[in-house]
Enzyme design. Sequence first.
Site, PDB file in Angstrom:
ATOM      1  N   GLY B  42       0.867  -1.179   0.000  1.00  0.00           N
ATOM      2  CA  GLY B  42       0.000   0.000   0.000  1.00  0.00           C
ATOM      3  C   GLY B  42       0.902   1.226   0.000  1.00  0.00           C
ATOM      4  O   GLY B  42       2.089   1.152  -0.325  1.00  0.00           O
ATOM      5  N   LEU B  43       0.354   2.354   0.391  1.00  0.00           N
ATOM      6  CA  LEU B  43       1.167   3.563   0.385  1.00  0.00           C
ATOM      7  C   LEU B  43       2.435   3.395   1.201  1.00  0.00           C
ATOM      8  O   LEU B  43       3.522   3.760   0.769  1.00  0.00           O
ATOM      9  CB  LEU B  43       0.354   4.735   0.946  1.00  0.00           C
ATOM     10  CG  LEU B  43      -0.677   5.303  -0.017  1.00  0.00           C
ATOM     11  CD1 LEU B  43      -1.476   6.387   0.664  1.00  0.00           C
ATOM     12  CD2 LEU B  43       0.006   5.848  -1.255  1.00  0.00           C
ATOM     13  N   HIS B 266     -16.322   5.822  10.827  1.00  0.00           N
ATOM     14  CA  HIS B 266     -16.513   6.983   9.962  1.00  0.00           C
ATOM     15  C   HIS B 266     -17.989   7.339   9.882  1.00  0.00           C
ATOM     16  O   HIS B 266     -18.827   6.475   9.636  1.00  0.00           O
ATOM     17  CB  HIS B 266     -15.956   6.679   8.571  1.00  0.00           C
ATOM     18  CG  HIS B 266     -15.767   7.897   7.726  1.00  0.00           C
ATOM     19  ND1 HIS B 266     -16.824   8.637   7.273  1.00  0.00           N
ATOM     20  CD2 HIS B 266     -14.645   8.507   7.272  1.00  0.00           C
ATOM     21  CE1 HIS B 266     -16.353   9.654   6.560  1.00  0.00           C
ATOM     22  NE2 HIS B 266     -15.036   9.599   6.544  1.00  0.00           N
ATOM     23  N   ARG B 330     -14.907  13.203  13.393  1.00  0.00           N
ATOM     24  CA  ARG B 330     -15.549  11.941  13.052  1.00  0.00           C
ATOM     25  C   ARG B 330     -16.151  11.200  14.240  1.00  0.00           C
ATOM     26  O   ARG B 330     -17.268  10.705  14.168  1.00  0.00           O
ATOM     27  CB  ARG B 330     -14.520  11.020  12.395  1.00  0.00           C
ATOM     28  CG  ARG B 330     -14.113  11.543  11.054  1.00  0.00           C
ATOM     29  CD  ARG B 330     -13.064  10.671  10.430  1.00  0.00           C
ATOM     30  NE  ARG B 330     -12.810  11.171   9.073  1.00  0.00           N
ATOM     31  CZ  ARG B 330     -11.891  10.698   8.255  1.00  0.00           C
ATOM     32  NH1 ARG B 330     -11.134   9.694   8.646  1.00  0.00           N
ATOM     33  NH2 ARG B 330     -11.735  11.201   7.052  1.00  0.00           N
ATOM     34  N   GLU B 425      -0.713   2.098   8.460  1.00  0.00           N
ATOM     35  CA  GLU B 425      -1.837   1.850   9.358  1.00  0.00           C
ATOM     36  C   GLU B 425      -1.555   0.690  10.319  1.00  0.00           C
ATOM     37  O   GLU B 425      -2.168   0.588  11.383  1.00  0.00           O
ATOM     38  CB  GLU B 425      -3.114   1.573   8.534  1.00  0.00           C
ATOM     39  CG  GLU B 425      -4.380   1.625   9.362  1.00  0.00           C
ATOM     40  CD  GLU B 425      -5.657   1.535   8.518  1.00  0.00           C
ATOM     41  OE1 GLU B 425      -5.622   1.861   7.320  1.00  0.00           O
ATOM     42  OE2 GLU B 425      -6.694   1.140   9.094  1.00  0.00           O
TER      43      GLU B 425
HETATM   44  C1  LIG Z   1     -12.812   4.129   1.835  1.00  0.00           C
HETATM   45  C2  LIG Z   1     -11.609   4.750   2.487  1.00  0.00           C
HETATM   46  C3  LIG Z   1     -11.270   6.069   2.223  1.00  0.00           C
HETATM   47  C4  LIG Z   1     -10.165   6.652   2.820  1.00  0.00           C
HETATM   48  N1  LIG Z   1      -9.865   7.948   2.535  1.00  0.00           N
HETATM   49  C5  LIG Z   1      -8.779   8.518   3.096  1.00  0.00           C
HETATM   50  C6  LIG Z   1      -8.423   9.867   2.789  1.00  0.00           C
HETATM   51  O1  LIG Z   1      -9.100  10.551   2.015  1.00  0.00           O
HETATM   52  N2  LIG Z   1      -7.321  10.383   3.354  1.00  0.00           N
HETATM   53  C7  LIG Z   1      -6.527   9.661   4.213  1.00  0.00           C
HETATM   54  O2  LIG Z   1      -5.523  10.175   4.671  1.00  0.00           O
HETATM   55  N3  LIG Z   1      -6.842   8.372   4.511  1.00  0.00           N
HETATM   56  C8  LIG Z   1      -7.937   7.786   3.984  1.00  0.00           C
HETATM   57  N4  LIG Z   1      -8.245   6.482   4.292  1.00  0.00           N
HETATM   58  C9  LIG Z   1      -7.333   5.686   5.112  1.00  0.00           C
HETATM   59  C10 LIG Z   1      -6.138   5.214   4.278  1.00  0.00           C
HETATM   60  O3  LIG Z   1      -6.559   4.878   2.985  1.00  0.00           O
HETATM   61  C11 LIG Z   1      -5.432   4.008   4.848  1.00  0.00           C
HETATM   62  O4  LIG Z   1      -5.239   4.154   6.204  1.00  0.00           O
HETATM   63  C12 LIG Z   1      -4.065   3.820   4.218  1.00  0.00           C
HETATM   64  O5  LIG Z   1      -4.176   3.815   2.825  1.00  0.00           O
HETATM   65  C13 LIG Z   1      -3.392   2.563   4.675  1.00  0.00           C
HETATM   66  O6  LIG Z   1      -2.211   2.360   3.935  1.00  0.00           O
HETATM   67  P1  LIG Z   1      -1.203   1.207   4.301  1.00  0.00           P
HETATM   68  O7  LIG Z   1      -0.120   1.294   3.292  1.00  0.00           O
HETATM   69  O8  LIG Z   1      -0.826   1.261   5.715  1.00  0.00           O
HETATM   70  O9  LIG Z   1      -2.028  -0.157   4.117  1.00  0.00           O
HETATM   71  P2  LIG Z   1      -2.889  -0.760   2.916  1.00  0.00           P
HETATM   72  O10 LIG Z   1      -3.055   0.165   1.797  1.00  0.00           O
HETATM   73  O11 LIG Z   1      -4.085  -1.359   3.544  1.00  0.00           O
HETATM   74  O12 LIG Z   1      -1.978  -1.910   2.354  1.00  0.00           O
HETATM   75  C14 LIG Z   1      -1.810  -3.121   3.013  1.00  0.00           C
HETATM   76  C15 LIG Z   1      -0.913  -3.987   2.162  1.00  0.00           C
HETATM   77  O13 LIG Z   1      -0.545  -5.125   2.914  1.00  0.00           O
HETATM   78  C16 LIG Z   1      -0.745  -6.289   2.157  1.00  0.00           C
HETATM   79  N5  LIG Z   1      -0.992  -7.360   3.122  1.00  0.00           N
HETATM   80  C17 LIG Z   1      -1.817  -7.363   4.209  1.00  0.00           C
HETATM   81  N6  LIG Z   1      -1.722  -8.520   4.858  1.00  0.00           N
HETATM   82  C18 LIG Z   1      -0.819  -9.266   4.200  1.00  0.00           C
HETATM   83  C19 LIG Z   1      -0.281 -10.560   4.387  1.00  0.00           C
HETATM   84  N7  LIG Z   1      -0.640 -11.336   5.423  1.00  0.00           N
HETATM   85  N8  LIG Z   1       0.628 -11.015   3.487  1.00  0.00           N
HETATM   86  C20 LIG Z   1       1.019 -10.251   2.427  1.00  0.00           C
HETATM   87  N9  LIG Z   1       0.555  -9.014   2.221  1.00  0.00           N
HETATM   88  C21 LIG Z   1      -0.340  -8.530   3.097  1.00  0.00           C
HETATM   89  C22 LIG Z   1      -1.851  -5.966   1.207  1.00  0.00           C
HETATM   90  O14 LIG Z   1      -1.785  -6.804   0.089  1.00  0.00           O
HETATM   91  C23 LIG Z   1      -1.543  -4.511   0.881  1.00  0.00           C
HETATM   92  O15 LIG Z   1      -0.588  -4.465  -0.140  1.00  0.00           O
HETATM   93  C24 LIG Z   1      -9.374   5.895   3.716  1.00  0.00           C
HETATM   94  C25 LIG Z   1      -9.717   4.583   3.992  1.00  0.00           C
HETATM   95  C26 LIG Z   1     -10.850   4.020   3.418  1.00  0.00           C
HETATM   96  C27 LIG Z   1     -11.262   2.645   3.819  1.00  0.00           C
END
Ligand SMILES: Cc1cc2nc3c(=O)[nH]c(=O)nc-3n(C[C@H](O)[C@H](O)[C@H](O)COP(=O)(O)OP(=O)(O)OC[C@H]3O[C@@H](n4cnc5c(N)ncnc54)[C@H](O)[C@@H]3O)c2cc1C
Lengths: 245, 637
Positions: B42-43, B266, B330, B425
Site C-alpha cells: 500500500g502507500l 466513519h 468523526r 496503518e
Molecule cells: C474508503 C476509504 C477512504 C479513505 N480515505 C482517506 C483519505 O481521504 N485520506 C486519508 O488520509 N486516509 C484515507 N483512508 C485511510 C487510508 O486509505 C489508509 O489508512 C491507508 O491507505 C493505509 O495504507 P497502508 O499502506 O498502511 O495499508 P494498505 O493500503 O491497507 O496496504 C496493506 C498492504 O498489505 C498487504 N498485506 C496485508 N496482509 C498481508 C499478508 N498477510 N501477506 C502479504 N501481504 C499482506 C496488502 O496486500 C496490501 O498491499 C481511507 C480509507 C478508506 C477505507
Amino acid sequence: MNFKLHVWRQKNAAAKGRMEQYEARDINGDMSFLEMLDVVNEDLVEKGIDPIHFDHDCREGICGACSLVINGLPHGGMTGTTCEVRMRLFKDGSTIYIEPFRAKAFPVIKDLTVDRTSIDRVMQAGGFVSTHTGAATDANAILIPKDKAEEAMDAAACIGCGACVAACKNASGMLFVAAKVSQLALLPQGQAERERRVNKMVAQMDIEGFGNCTNYFECEAVCPKDISVKFIAKMNREYMRALVK
Amino acid sequence: MKLDSKVPSGPLEQKWQKHQFEMKLVNPANKRKYSAIVVGTGLAGASAAASLAELGYEVKAFCFQDSSRRAHSISAQGGINAAKNYQNDGDSVYRLFYDTIKGGDFRSREANTYRLAEVSNNIIDQCAAQGVPFAREYGGTLANRSFGGAQVSRTFYARGQTGQQLLLGAYSALMRQVGLGKVKMYPRTEMQDVVLIDGHAKGIVVRDMVTGEISSHAADAVVLATGGYGRVFYLSTMGLGCNVTAAYRAYKKGALFANPCFTQIHPTCIPHTGDYQCKLTLMSESLRNDGRIWVPGAKDEQRAPGQIPENERDYYLERKYPSFGNLAPRDISSRSAKEACDDGRGIGPSRYGVYLDFSDAINRLGKDVIKERYGNLFEMYELINDENPYEVPMRIYPASHYTMGGLWVDYNLMSNIPGLHVIGEANFSDHGANRLGASALMQGLADGYFVLPYTIGDYFVREGAKNISTDRPEFREAEEAVTMRIKKLLDVGGKQTPDSFHKRLGQIMWEKAGMARNEKGLKEALQEIPALREEFWNDVNVLGSADEMNMNVERAARVADFLEFAEIFCLDALDREESCGAHFREEYQTEEGEAVRNDKKYAYVAAWEHKGVGQKPELHKEDLQFESVQLATRSYK
Ligand SMILES: Cc1cc2nc3c(=O)[nH]c(=O)nc-3n(C[C@H](O)[C@H](O)[C@H](O)COP(=O)(O)OP(=O)(O)OC[C@H]3O[C@@H](n4cnc5c(N)ncnc54)[C@H](O)[C@@H]3O)c2cc1C
Ligand code: FES
C-alpha cells in the site's frame, strides 16, 4: 429475483475449463453482481461444492481487481466495474453468462481468476518518472495549468483492470498503455523520459503478447473509467515522435 | 519489559534532525549486502520498498492482491494533508502537529506526531515530482481544500481519487525498481509468520496463493506494512482482503499490540441494508461541507423526508456543536448519529440511518455547483441505493473505517522485536485515539518515504549483515507450524462457512465494542468471543485442499486470527476506564454526553504481550510525556 448462471469453471491453469450451470435464488435488486456471487458461493460451500473463484477487493470500483465478462462483455458493458453492477439491471428470471477476462496476456489461473502481471511488467518497462525519494523540488516550483492537470488526471484515472484488453478482438493493451504514456507526456515531470518511455512500454507490450490496435474502439466502450481513445491517438503521435528523434 | 520509545532528547523541533545526524550511516559500497523484506505494498509498503531499493538495499516485497497496485490505499478519496501553507491561512508545521495531537485526544506520542507534520511537505513535493496529477489552480499552483473539520485549507487532492493517484505514484516508483532488478515482487503471496533468529526478525514464511506452496524468505530486517484491522467488525469501508493476520502472527511471536481498541468509525457511509452485504461504501467526508445532517424530531417517524417540516427536524450536530456544526470530528459525529438512532429517531428501512441533506446547498448554490463538487459521489450513491440525492436526502450511517491501534513501535518505527519494523496503518504511533481526515495517507507516505529508510539503516549498521539462510531450523519449524495450521482448518470438516463466523464476530464487536462501549457489554463480548472461536474450530467448513488456489483456506485462516485478536481488542477497551477520542466508555461521560478523559491514570499507550491463546495478555504501559503541548479538553462546541 432469480437467475440462471452459466459460469466458467477451471480447476487451474493447466486444466481444461467448461461452463457449469448454477441457480441464483432470492436475489435482491440492490445487490451488486459480486454480492450475488457471494450468495451463490455460500450456497455452493454448504453443498460441498468448491466456490467460484474470482478476483475482487475494494468492491467500489477503484482497485481494478474484479474482472468478469458478463454476457459477453467485460464488466457487463455497463457503467463501472463488475463490483459496481447492480442486479436490478438484469431481468428477473434471465440467464447470465459469466466468464473470465480472456486474452493471451491474461492466462486463466482458476475459474474466473486470471493472471494480469503482464500489466505490471509493462509498467516496469517505463510507466514512471525516474526520480528518487528526496530529490524533489517544491511542488509549486512546477506550474501546471489547470486544464493540463485535468487532462492528465483523465488519463491517470485508469484502474488497470484490463477490460480494454478483454474487449478487444486483438487483445490489445493500447488503451491502458496510452493512458499512462499520455498522463506523463502531458506533464512537465514526464518530459525528460518522454521518448524512452513510449518506446519501452510499447516494446514490452509486444513481448507480453498484447495484440495491435486496429481501431475497433471496443476498449473505450467498456472502460469503467471512461478513458478516451483520444489517448491512443496521442500515444501514436508520441510513438512517431520518438521514432524520428 | 521496559518499553523504550527511543525518543531523542532536545527541543521538539530539533529532535528528528538531531536523530538523523546521530544515526549511523551505511557505507554506500555495503548497502547491497543488506536486505529487507517488505510485507504489503500500500502507500506505506510501496513507498518504503521503492525508497529502500533506491538507496541500494536488496528488497523483496509481498502482497496478497494480484498486483501491488491494488492495495487498499487505492480507495482513499478525500485527500492528504501537508503544512505547506500555500493558502497563506496561518498553517504551519506546528499547527498541523497540534491539530493532529489534539484530534487524537492526547493519546499519541508527541515526538512522532511532530515528525509526521515536519515531513508532510516533502511528501507533496515527492508525489508531484512523480507526476501525481494533483488538482491545480488556473495559475498552475496546487489547489487545497479544507477537510475533516480543519480550520485551514491544507488538504491536497486529485479529484475524489487521491489515494489511487498517490498509490499509483508509489507503485510506479516500485515498478521502476522491480524493472531495475532491485526489488523482487511477490504478488498473490500471503505472509503467514515472522521468523525470529536469536530474537531478531530475520525472515517470513509465506503461502503462494496460486499453488498453495509454503516457503520461507530471509533478510536482515522485516518491515510490516500490512494495513489496518477494521474488518474485525466484518462490515467496514475497507477492502475485503484487509486482515489482521500479519500483525497478529507477529504479536504471537512476541511483538506488542498497542491500543487495539482505538478504531475509527466513519460517520458518512451508506447504511447497512441487508445480510448479503460484506462491505459498506464510504461517502466522502467532503460531503459534510455542504450537506446538513438531521433526523426527525419525533420517534418512529413514518413520513418521507420531504414531508417533514423544518421545525420538526433535529439538525443535531448544528444544535449540539454550534461552532463546528456538521463538520464536527468523526468520532463525535458518529456517536451523535448512534445516539439519535438509539433514541428511536433513525431513518431508512433498518432505522439505523440519518439524513444528509443537500437541499439548502442546492437552493443557495444551484444544482450545477453541487454537481461539480460532488457529481461522482452522487452518481455512486444513486447506483447503490437507486435514489437520486439531488431530490431525496442521502441516508448515511457510521461504519468501521480505520484503526489507530496497531503493533507497538518506537521512534525508529521498530517494534519491540529487533529488526521487525512496522509502518503505515499497521503501527499505532501517530494518531492517538482518533485520526483526522487526510492524515492516514500522510502517515503512510511519511513512514515509507522519509522515516523508515533512515532508521532501518541504523539498525543494519548496528547488527551487521547476517546473510541468513532459509535452511536454518527456525524456518523449518515455522513452515511446519503454518502447514499444520492449514491442515487443521481443512480437517475440521464442519458445516458453517468461514464467512458466517466472521459475520457473527462482527456483530458482537459492533454491538459491544463499537461506537460506544461499557463494562457489561465488553465482559459479555469476552465470554462470547472464545465461545464463538471454539465453535469455529469444531464446526467450520473449509473445502478443498491446501495445494491449490483456495479462497476457503484464505478466509478461514484470516477469520481464525480475528477470532483471537478480538479478545485483546475488548480487553484493551475494558482496561481503559476513560473516554478518549474514538474510544467512548459510556460510564465516563459528562451530563451532556461528552467524553471524559482521565489523564492522571490513562495517559499511556497500552501495549499487550501475548501469553497464549485464551490467556490474558500482559499489559505494558508506555507513559506519554508531553513536553510541548498542554493537555486540553477537546471542545468543538
Ligand atoms: C474508503 C476509504 C477512504 C479513505 N480515505 C482517506 C483519505 O481521504 N485520506 C486519508 O488520509 N486516509 C484515507 N483512508 C485511510 C487510508 O486509505 C489508509 O489508512 C491507508 O491507505 C493505509 O495504507 P497502508 O499502506 O498502511 O495499508 P494498505 O493500503 O491497507 O496496504 C496493506 C498492504 O498489505 C498487504 N498485506 C496485508 N496482509 C498481508 C499478508 N498477510 N501477506 C502479504 N501481504 C499482506 C496488502 O496486500 C496490501 O498491499 C481511507 C480509507 C478508506 C477505507
Ligand atoms: S473490486 Fe475493486 S474495482 Fe471491483
